[in-house]
Design an enzyme around this catalytic site. Sequence first.
Site, PDB file in Angstrom:
ATOM      1  CE1 TYR A  29      87.240  17.575  58.415  1.00 14.74           C
ATOM      2  CE2 TYR A  29      86.353  16.087  56.511  1.00 14.74           C
ATOM      3  CZ  TYR A  29      86.634  17.266  57.257  1.00 14.74           C
ATOM      4  OH  TYR A  29      86.022  18.552  56.339  1.00 14.74           O
TER       5      TYR A  29
ATOM      6  CE  LYS B  26      83.003  19.775  59.328  1.00 16.46           C
ATOM      7  NZ  LYS B  26      83.333  21.218  59.708  1.00 16.46           N
TER       8      LYS B  26
ATOM      9  CG  LEU C 165      83.113  27.920  56.684  1.00 17.83           C
ATOM     10  CD1 LEU C 165      82.628  29.459  56.884  1.00 17.83           C
ATOM     11  CD2 LEU C 165      83.741  28.148  55.100  1.00 17.83           C
TER      12      LEU C 165
ATOM     13  CB  THR D 171      95.331  25.666  62.991  1.00 17.81           C
ATOM     14  OG1 THR D 171      94.862  25.650  61.408  1.00 17.81           O
ATOM     15  CG2 THR D 171      94.344  26.202  63.914  1.00 17.81           C
TER      16      THR D 171
ATOM     17  CG  ASN E  37      91.325  10.816  44.381  1.00 12.45           C
ATOM     18  OD1 ASN E  37      90.370  11.540  44.394  1.00 12.45           O
ATOM     19  ND2 ASN E  37      91.692  10.124  45.532  1.00 12.45           N
TER      20      ASN E  37
ATOM     21  CG  PHE F   9      90.385  25.895  50.309  1.00 16.20           C
ATOM     22  CD1 PHE F   9      90.647  26.865  49.167  1.00 16.20           C
ATOM     23  CD2 PHE F   9      89.496  24.579  50.027  1.00 16.20           C
ATOM     24  CE1 PHE F   9      90.267  26.434  47.960  1.00 16.20           C
ATOM     25  CE2 PHE F   9      89.039  24.320  48.809  1.00 16.20           C
ATOM     26  CZ  PHE F   9      89.404  25.229  47.549  1.00 16.20           C
ATOM     27  CB  ILE F  10      85.740  26.889  52.321  1.00 19.30           C
ATOM     28  CG1 ILE F  10      86.229  25.406  51.576  1.00 19.30           C
ATOM     29  CG2 ILE F  10      84.398  27.235  51.817  1.00 19.30           C
ATOM     30  CD1 ILE F  10      85.566  24.380  52.196  1.00 19.30           C
TER      31      ILE F  10
ATOM     32  CB  THR G  51      82.532  17.378  54.717  1.00 16.20           C
ATOM     33  OG1 THR G  51      82.859  16.500  53.865  1.00 16.20           O
ATOM     34  CG2 THR G  51      82.740  17.026  56.224  1.00 16.20           C
ATOM     35  CG  ASP G  52      80.969  14.830  50.220  1.00 18.80           C
ATOM     36  OD1 ASP G  52      82.031  14.995  50.792  1.00 18.80           O
ATOM     37  OD2 ASP G  52      80.880  14.725  48.969  1.00 18.80           O
ATOM     38  CD  GLU G  53      86.128  13.619  53.752  1.00 21.90           C
ATOM     39  OE1 GLU G  53      86.411  13.040  54.579  1.00 21.90           O
ATOM     40  OE2 GLU G  53      86.767  14.262  52.965  1.00 21.90           O
TER      41      GLU G  53
ATOM     42  CB  VAL H 116      97.632   8.767  42.794  1.00 16.62           C
ATOM     43  CG1 VAL H 116      96.136   8.402  42.859  1.00 16.62           C
ATOM     44  CG2 VAL H 116      97.667  10.146  42.217  1.00 16.62           C
ATOM     45  CE1 TYR H 117      97.527   8.054  50.702  1.00 13.90           C
ATOM     46  CE2 TYR H 117      95.823   9.380  50.655  1.00 13.90           C
ATOM     47  CZ  TYR H 117      97.011   8.865  51.211  1.00 13.90           C
ATOM     48  OH  TYR H 117      97.423   9.539  52.400  1.00 13.90           O
TER      49      TYR H 117
HETATM   50  P1  NAD Z   1      90.919  24.658  55.867  1.00 15.10           P
HETATM   51  O1  NAD Z   1      91.690  23.733  56.753  1.00 15.10           O
HETATM   52  O2  NAD Z   1      91.656  25.338  54.704  1.00 15.10           O
HETATM   53  O3  NAD Z   1      90.707  25.943  56.906  1.00 15.10           O
HETATM   54  C1  NAD Z   1      90.321  25.738  58.251  1.00 15.10           C
HETATM   55  C2  NAD Z   1      90.261  27.014  59.086  1.00 15.10           C
HETATM   56  O4  NAD Z   1      90.060  27.034  60.322  1.00 15.10           O
HETATM   57  C3  NAD Z   1      91.830  27.553  58.963  1.00 15.10           C
HETATM   58  O5  NAD Z   1      92.066  28.835  58.608  1.00 15.10           O
HETATM   59  C4  NAD Z   1      92.207  27.398  60.534  1.00 15.10           C
HETATM   60  O6  NAD Z   1      93.271  28.289  61.022  1.00 15.10           O
HETATM   61  C5  NAD Z   1      90.714  27.505  61.201  1.00 15.10           C
HETATM   62  N1  NAD Z   1      90.688  26.879  62.544  1.00 15.10           N
HETATM   63  C6  NAD Z   1      90.857  25.556  62.836  1.00 15.10           C
HETATM   64  N2  NAD Z   1      90.665  25.253  64.086  1.00 15.10           N
HETATM   65  C7  NAD Z   1      90.240  26.470  64.699  1.00 15.10           C
HETATM   66  C8  NAD Z   1      89.598  26.877  66.058  1.00 15.10           C
HETATM   67  N3  NAD Z   1      89.608  25.918  66.969  1.00 15.10           N
HETATM   68  N4  NAD Z   1      89.409  28.225  66.152  1.00 15.10           N
HETATM   69  C9  NAD Z   1      89.619  29.147  65.043  1.00 15.10           C
HETATM   70  N5  NAD Z   1      89.878  28.896  63.982  1.00 15.10           N
HETATM   71  C10 NAD Z   1      90.255  27.406  63.602  1.00 15.10           C
HETATM   72  O7  NAD Z   1      89.694  24.144  55.571  1.00 15.10           O
HETATM   73  P2  NAD Z   1      88.600  24.361  54.566  1.00 15.10           P
HETATM   74  O8  NAD Z   1      88.968  23.356  53.511  1.00 15.10           O
HETATM   75  O9  NAD Z   1      88.633  25.739  54.355  1.00 15.10           O
HETATM   76  O10 NAD Z   1      87.202  23.974  55.250  1.00 15.10           O
HETATM   77  C11 NAD Z   1      86.428  24.702  55.858  1.00 15.10           C
HETATM   78  C12 NAD Z   1      85.086  23.994  56.407  1.00 15.10           C
HETATM   79  O11 NAD Z   1      84.535  23.451  55.360  1.00 15.10           O
HETATM   80  C13 NAD Z   1      85.628  23.060  57.245  1.00 15.10           C
HETATM   81  O12 NAD Z   1      84.717  23.045  58.280  1.00 15.10           O
HETATM   82  C14 NAD Z   1      85.575  21.816  56.618  1.00 15.10           C
HETATM   83  O13 NAD Z   1      85.147  20.550  57.184  1.00 15.10           O
HETATM   84  C15 NAD Z   1      84.321  22.105  55.723  1.00 15.10           C
HETATM   85  N6  NAD Z   1      84.382  21.291  54.125  1.00 15.10           N
HETATM   86  C16 NAD Z   1      85.597  21.341  53.320  1.00 15.10           C
HETATM   87  C17 NAD Z   1      85.531  20.734  52.195  1.00 15.10           C
HETATM   88  C18 NAD Z   1      86.812  20.739  51.393  1.00 15.10           C
HETATM   89  O14 NAD Z   1      86.878  20.042  50.186  1.00 15.10           O
HETATM   90  N7  NAD Z   1      87.820  21.206  51.550  1.00 15.10           N
HETATM   91  C19 NAD Z   1      84.441  20.005  51.550  1.00 15.10           C
HETATM   92  C20 NAD Z   1      83.281  20.119  52.397  1.00 15.10           C
HETATM   93  C21 NAD Z   1      83.218  21.020  53.754  1.00 15.10           C
END
Ligand code: NAD
Length: 366
Positions: free
Chosen positions: A161, A165, A83, A38, A260, A14-15, A136-138, A217-218
């Site tokens: 999780y 992190k 990421l 994945t 939420n 996603f990000i 993440t802020d988590e 919703v939780y």
């Molecule tokens: P996501 O789950 O949408 O994407 C994660 C990606 O990483 C996927 O494309 C997956 O295939 C890949 N991946 C997972 N394990 C892997 C591995 N061992 N080797 C190679 N690729 C691998 O996650 P996201 O929401 O895009 O989050 C991206 C980062 O930002 C993460 O590190 C997450 O902890 C952090 N984050 C997310 C949020 C949020 O609200 N979604 C907020 C803050 C931080």
Amino acid sequence: MRDAPILVTGGAGFIGSALVRHLVLERGLPVVTVDALTHAGHIPSLGEAATSPLHAFERADVANAAQVEAVLRRHRPRAIMHLAAESHVDCSINGPAALVHNNVVGTFTLLEQATRYWNASPPERRSAFRFLHVSTDEVFGALDDTGSFSLESPCRPSSPYAASKSASVHFARAWHHTYDLPVIVTNCSNQYGPYQSQGKLVPVAVRKALALEAIPVYESGRQGRDWLHVDDHARGLVAALERGRVGRTYVFGGGAERTNQEVVSAICDAVDALAPAGAPRRSLITHVTDRPGHDSRYAIDPSHTSAELGWSARRSFEEGLRETVAWYVANERWATQVLGEGCDSRRLGPGMHPGVGVGVGVGAAA
Ligand code: NAD
């Protein structure tokens, strides 16, 4: 040096995909996306960046040293933006081993290989190189009713999780202090926007609202999160890479704290506006048993980061959420392409162990 690519791990997520689209399509910079694909990684999320001559894709597991080493040797990046992670909190409660592999061993392996690569690079490449670790802020744990996290907040993780992190943040900082690797750490609040994995709160709520199904919703929906549009986060990550100081932490938030219940209600209203038959969809909201260990509130104070990096969120939450809902409604094809590839996000009840029994909730989590 700018001809050398930026390596983005998790770039099909996603990000990561928002970041790759921003770097390639808006900034015109060469990028190598490294992703294991994945349940959360989808090539279609890269959009037009996937076929750009500025873009290369490598299917590789960041926890596999030989694969990482080969990718670094092949592409010789000027920076790594890390990421890749298992990011689904409900999936990880059901199967925490994936957190250890992807988030802990993955970050450790990437840091080790990056340090070898960096040490073997010529001096001008060494001084320009950056390893940006995205967190993440988590990791900071839950807040009470007031206050917010800052760049000084300590890690106090409550979920598996967040624990994984936190471990990876500690590794990244330790590799800077011990081996001098030029590391920058970022922490970000909850994000929303297009191409989010189909098990997360916003896409789940949109899909169920469109289908006129119960929207889980939780508990009472009282959990508060600070919401940031993913494109604002992508700009922030690039600002941290380009203007951030080595060894520093930067925190990104949208200044949009919502419960939420408020988020899902706003999604229902936005879907009602686009598809009036079936309104009012707020009546579909169904409160389900809470997620075990669910943190009550997160909020970010990004003032220091904004001042240092000249960054701020551009999109208001209301405008961004309406656009996002419209995107999911218009892009059901993307959703069906990636649906069915998800992990098991059915939540286990407290005290139950993976494989023993399954609770009733679905992944109404960001
Ligand atoms: P996501 O789950 O949408 O994407 C994660 C990606 O990483 C996927 O494309 C997956 O295939 C890949 N991946 C997972 N394990 C892997 C591995 N061992 N080797 C190679 N690729 C691998 O996650 P996201 O929401 O895009 O989050 C991206 C980062 O930002 C993460 O590190 C997450 O902890 C952090 N984050 C997310 C949020 C949020 O609200 N979604 C907020 C803050 C931080």
